[in-house]
Scaffold this motif. Sequence first.
Motif, mmCIF file in Angstrom:
data_model
loop_
_atom_site.group_PDB
_atom_site.id
_atom_site.type_symbol
_atom_site.label_atom_id
_atom_site.label_comp_id
_atom_site.label_asym_id
_atom_site.label_seq_id
_atom_site.Cartn_x
_atom_site.Cartn_y
_atom_site.Cartn_z
ATOM 1 N N TYR A 30 9.707 2.441 -7.712
ATOM 2 C CA TYR A 30 9.630 3.918 -7.607
ATOM 3 C C TYR A 30 8.773 4.386 -8.607
ATOM 4 O O TYR A 30 8.440 3.868 -9.690
ATOM 5 C CB TYR A 30 11.014 4.604 -7.811
ATOM 6 C CG TYR A 30 11.810 4.531 -6.523
ATOM 7 C CD1 TYR A 30 11.772 5.627 -5.752
ATOM 8 C CD2 TYR A 30 12.840 3.265 -6.525
ATOM 9 C CE1 TYR A 30 12.525 5.376 -4.551
ATOM 10 C CE2 TYR A 30 13.803 3.514 -5.324
ATOM 11 C CZ TYR A 30 13.481 4.531 -4.303
ATOM 12 O OH TYR A 30 14.380 4.623 -3.540
ATOM 13 N N SER A 31 8.002 5.435 -8.231
ATOM 14 C CA SER A 31 6.905 6.056 -9.106
ATOM 15 C C SER A 31 6.635 7.777 -8.623
ATOM 16 O O SER A 31 6.642 8.019 -7.571
ATOM 17 C CB SER A 31 5.771 5.352 -9.344
ATOM 18 O OG SER A 31 4.893 6.086 -10.289
ATOM 19 N N SER A 32 6.417 8.507 -9.637
ATOM 20 C CA SER A 32 6.255 9.693 -9.481
ATOM 21 C C SER A 32 4.822 9.855 -9.565
ATOM 22 O O SER A 32 4.105 8.844 -10.054
ATOM 23 C CB SER A 32 6.759 10.763 -10.266
ATOM 24 O OG SER A 32 6.261 10.518 -11.503
ATOM 25 N N VAL A 33 3.994 10.576 -8.746
ATOM 26 C CA VAL A 33 2.512 10.759 -9.060
ATOM 27 C C VAL A 33 2.146 10.824 -10.589
ATOM 28 O O VAL A 33 1.125 10.336 -11.104
ATOM 29 C CB VAL A 33 1.805 12.006 -8.321
ATOM 30 C CG1 VAL A 33 0.474 12.098 -8.604
ATOM 31 C CG2 VAL A 33 2.066 11.727 -6.788
ATOM 32 N N ALA A 34 2.870 11.752 -11.227
ATOM 33 C CA ALA A 34 2.601 11.943 -12.674
ATOM 34 C C ALA A 34 2.677 10.717 -13.493
ATOM 35 O O ALA A 34 1.833 10.179 -14.669
ATOM 36 C CB ALA A 34 3.341 12.878 -13.277
ATOM 37 N N SER A 35 3.424 9.631 -13.185
ATOM 38 C CA SER A 35 3.544 8.477 -13.896
ATOM 39 C C SER A 35 2.691 7.027 -13.564
ATOM 40 O O SER A 35 3.115 5.832 -13.959
ATOM 41 C CB SER A 35 5.269 8.316 -13.721
ATOM 42 O OG SER A 35 5.654 7.696 -12.670
ATOM 43 N N ARG A 36 1.700 7.323 -12.608
ATOM 44 C CA ARG A 36 0.918 6.325 -11.937
ATOM 45 C C ARG A 36 0.064 5.707 -13.315
ATOM 46 O O ARG A 36 -0.380 6.377 -14.197
ATOM 47 C CB ARG A 36 0.250 6.671 -11.072
ATOM 48 C CG ARG A 36 1.173 6.816 -9.773
ATOM 49 C CD ARG A 36 -0.138 7.251 -8.699
ATOM 50 N NE ARG A 36 0.679 7.323 -7.469
ATOM 51 C CZ ARG A 36 0.073 7.604 -6.143
ATOM 52 N NH1 ARG A 36 -1.555 7.623 -6.097
ATOM 53 N NH2 ARG A 36 0.640 7.593 -5.191
ATOM 54 N N LEU A 37 0.048 4.406 -13.370
ATOM 55 C CA LEU A 37 -0.857 3.680 -14.240
ATOM 56 C C LEU A 37 -2.127 3.222 -13.843
ATOM 57 O O LEU A 37 -2.353 2.802 -12.706
ATOM 58 C CB LEU A 37 -0.156 2.471 -14.795
ATOM 59 C CG LEU A 37 1.080 2.747 -15.742
ATOM 60 C CD1 LEU A 37 1.859 1.604 -15.979
ATOM 61 C CD2 LEU A 37 0.917 3.617 -16.857
ATOM 62 N N ALA A 38 -3.150 3.476 -14.198
ATOM 63 C CA ALA A 38 -4.874 3.316 -13.850
ATOM 64 C C ALA A 38 -4.750 1.656 -13.686
ATOM 65 O O ALA A 38 -5.814 1.397 -12.847
ATOM 66 C CB ALA A 38 -5.689 4.025 -14.637
#
Length: 195
Positions: A30-38
């Motif tokens: 799971y991930s929110s858009v805000a917590s994505r890692l490049a």
Amino acid sequence: PGIKATIHEGPHYQMLDILREGYVNMVILYSSVASRLAEFQYHLLVKDSIIVVANPEMLSFHSAHHAPGYRYPVIDPMELSEHPYIKNSSINPTAEFIDSALSQNGLNLEDNIYLQIGRTCTVVQLASATVGFGFSPSLQISSQVPEKCKFMLPHGFFPPYNLYALLPAGNTWNASERIFIDYVRESLKDSVLFG
């Protein structure tokens, strides 16, 4: 679907570490858009929703009502402050996501904490059988939890909380991975609560 997959389960940070180190080809989390890692590519598997789990025989939500477009009864978020809260206390993206949404919506439940538990599945089990309520992504709720124990908050209270397949940036799917991901998407499509 004709392929062999080895599945590893573990905490979010551990799954990202083994993906970084090349021990696995992909992770699903799971991930929110805000917590994505490049450093990773995120491929959407399913749009999920955070729901409220509570036993209606142990506590009641006076605002609970069925509404068009919702799979479960909808409750007024402010009514949660009247009940004991079983909180996911672990440091993980789901717990952080829930805490952030509560804060952004001005709902402080800290004084209502009845129990703090480190695993979402335990929160769900306790909330469905005791006097408290908890939160969980809908896909993490086992089929053993009765439908009557599932409630929703109005659209927009929680931002989308989606399940993704992650690859290291720059990598591409091989044929077996693509088959596996398509199979997972197809298996989950009827689980979507909205849309």
